[in-house]
Write an enzyme that holds these catalytic residues in place. Sequence first.
Site: not given
Ligand code: PGA
Length: 267
Positions: A28, A30, A115, A117, A185, A191, A229
């Site tokens: 992903n 983003k 997601h 976000e 998640e 992150g 992460s």
């Molecule tokens: P990350 O993001 O691996 O940077 O923690 C995962 C995600 O949000 O899909």
Amino acid sequence: MLNSGGRKTVHLLGEIVVTGPKSLIAGNWKMHRGGAHGVALAKAVLAAASKETLACDLLLCPPAVVLAAVSHVVDGTDIATGGQDCHAENTGAHTGDISASMLAGAGATYVIVGHSERRTDHRETDADVRAKAEAAQKIGMTAIICIGETGAERDSGQTLAVLSRQIAGSVPAGATAAHTVIAYEPVWAIGTGRTPTVAEVAEAHAHIRKELGGKVDDPDSVRILYGGSVKADNARELLAVANVNGALVGGASLDAASFVAIARTAP
Ligand code: PGA
């Protein structure tokens, strides 16, 4: 029945044999790597992945503006592409939005919906997420439906209840395993460099599998990804957990070598 990933893998854990669908490692990107940078990253992933035989399927979810170009790079290979969101309708007066069929037209076979976000930045509800998943599934795409608890919800012991609620609200009734992927998640792990323990991941994924019964035609064939992460140095441990059928990778998917290093650990 198998999902679109085909082959089943078998994990030998002592005397217990756990079968599950083929792993999916999804990147992903983003809001990173638009334009030439996105094409370069796709080419680098393709070059690195072609050097070896991976046990998993690979998926790249770039920003929409570079999706067609990335699809072109991986066209004719085993690497799939996906969108990061879609609108619930196919066409219409929705300035700035992109429909699932437009993503499909740009070569995507998957789309991430819900997601955290998007749930936070755009106040998307479970009903919004379900409508988006339905729109994608209706045209034959696979929806990667994201769920996960916040840190406060985990601290107050609500994790499993939150997952139940999100599955009930976000997964379309009658969805097929072939067109449904769940990404667990934990919001607090995205992150941050923090991950749940192996036991916590196992508990959440087993719960998700159970809750999919009655919602999806063949719950055992649904791929349940872990996200939050995931890095090259923790992927092997996370991907070996029962009911973990791959990973949704954010930050570490922006580097071809680390993304393929994660894929290499998939059982
Ligand atoms: P990350 O993001 O691996 O940077 O923690 C995962 C995600 O949000 O899909």
